[in-house]
Design a protein around this motif. Structure first.
Motif, short mmCIF file in Angstrom:
data_model
loop_
_atom_site.label_atom_id
_atom_site.label_comp_id
_atom_site.label_asym_id
_atom_site.label_seq_id
_atom_site.Cartn_x
_atom_site.Cartn_y
_atom_site.Cartn_z
N HIS A 78 2.40 1.82 -3.47
CA HIS A 78 1.44 2.35 -4.45
C HIS A 78 1.12 3.81 -4.19
O HIS A 78 1.04 4.62 -5.12
CB HIS A 78 0.14 1.53 -4.40
CG HIS A 78 0.20 0.28 -5.23
ND1 HIS A 78 0.40 0.29 -6.60
CD2 HIS A 78 0.10 -1.02 -4.87
CE1 HIS A 78 0.40 -0.96 -7.06
NE2 HIS A 78 0.24 -1.77 -6.03
N ALA A 79 0.95 4.17 -2.92
CA ALA A 79 0.43 5.49 -2.59
C ALA A 79 1.52 6.55 -2.39
O ALA A 79 1.28 7.74 -2.68
CB ALA A 79 -0.43 5.41 -1.32
N SER A 80 2.68 6.15 -1.91
CA SER A 80 3.66 7.15 -1.46
C SER A 80 5.03 7.04 -2.10
O SER A 80 5.95 7.75 -1.67
CB SER A 80 3.81 7.06 0.07
OG SER A 80 2.57 7.15 0.72
N THR A 82 0.83 -1.21 0.00
CA THR A 82 0.00 0.00 0.00
C THR A 82 0.87 1.26 0.00
O THR A 82 0.59 2.24 -0.72
CB THR A 82 -0.91 0.00 1.23
OG1 THR A 82 -1.72 -1.19 1.22
CG2 THR A 82 -1.81 1.22 1.23
#
Length: 295
Positions: free
Chosen positions: A239-241, A236
């Motif tokens: 993907h996000a950061s 996660t």
């Protein structure tokens, strides 16, 4: 130039004192004789080597050898200060599986096969498993020169380096597969049981930066969990950061197909077809090994 001039003056003075008629040799003769002397000195210097000999060291298996005095003292303060582990961790946790690996393998060198056969049949290793483990831990926790380790363990540089290189590999394999205690609760026991290795383990995940900084970790997960399950929160974050083109290097357990731009994994040997793929494979493997040693 000053050395050459001094040598010529010395040679001229010597020839003048030795000559019966007090005649001095010409410059060409003196220079030729000086060259001959320099070549002779250089040849003798090249042959002369200074190295540590076996007779200068105490035997590695002697009762008063320094490394044996250290581990036989059983001082928790000395163990932690010099090797980074306490007495129980050394003798009860790390040494038993480490000793098993020592008994199953042989010290690698240029004559590995001959040494294996010889050591397994007629001759015991000069260093016992506890001595090899002490050498590796002491080397990892200090910045001393190798000649000091030779004095501590009673080994000349060549066998010392072989034992150190081999012991580091054995310690890495031992720590990566170190089992945990079995729980009396059947549900907990089942959660920490790893069917692949047929034993109980804790799973840990570390993400290292190139400078060794730990960016992310997940600790003490049940051994039955797959690596991809342990890393769900990490996926996660990636993907996000994590901006392009930054990515992680992992092993084949991570789902590289779903995260091609975020996780780079070495290819299997049968899928490498080009020189570029082979170079990338070697680079990824080398970086992953560095991360495992950092752990």
């Amino acid at each position: 130039q000053s050395t050459w001039g001094e040598l010529k003056n010395m040679m001229s003075a010597f020839l003048q004192s030795e000559s019966e008629d007090d005649s001095v040799e010409d410059d060409e003769t003196i220079e030729g004789q000086c060259v001959a002397i320099l070549l002779l000195v250089a040849r003798q210097s090249a042959r002369q080597r200074f190295y540590l000999t076996r007779k200068s060291l105490i035997h590695p298996q002697a009762p008063n050898v320094p490394w044996r005095c250290l581990i036989n003292d059983l001082s928790a303060s000395s163990y932690i200060n010099l090797m980074g582990v306490d007495v129980n961790c050394f003798w009860d946790i790390i040494l038993p599986p480490f000793a098993v690996r020592c008994s199953q393998e042989c010290v690698p060198d240029s004559t590995q096969q001959r040494r294996c056969l010889k050591e397994k049949s007629t001759k015991k290793r000069i260093m016992p498993p506890e001595g090899i483990l002490c050498l590796v831990l002491l080397w990892l926790c200090s910045c001393s020169e190798m000649k000091l380790f030779s004095m501590i363990f009673g080994l000349t540089p060549a066998p010392l380096c072989r034992y150190l290189r081999w012991g580091r590999q054995l310690l890495l394999e031992t720590l990566l597969e170190l089992p945990v205690s079995q729980s009396s609760d059947r549900r907990i026991d089942n959660a920490y049981y790893n069917g692949w290795t047929c034993s109980h383990y804790c799973s840990n995940l570390f993400v290292f930066a190139p400078d060794g900084l730990i960016l992310y970790c997940k600790l003490n997960c049940p051994g039955s969990w797959h690596d991809s399950v342990v890393a769900q929160q990490l996926f996660t974050i990636l993907h996000a950061s994590t901006p392009e083109p930054f990515s992680l290097i992992g092993d084949s357990a991570f789902p590289a197909d779903k995260m091609k731009t975020k996780i780079l994994t070495p290819k299997k040997s049968n899928s490498i077809n080009t020189n570029r793929q082979h170079a990338i494979h070697r680079a990824l493997t080398g970086q992953r090994q560095a991360a495992e040693w950092g752990m």
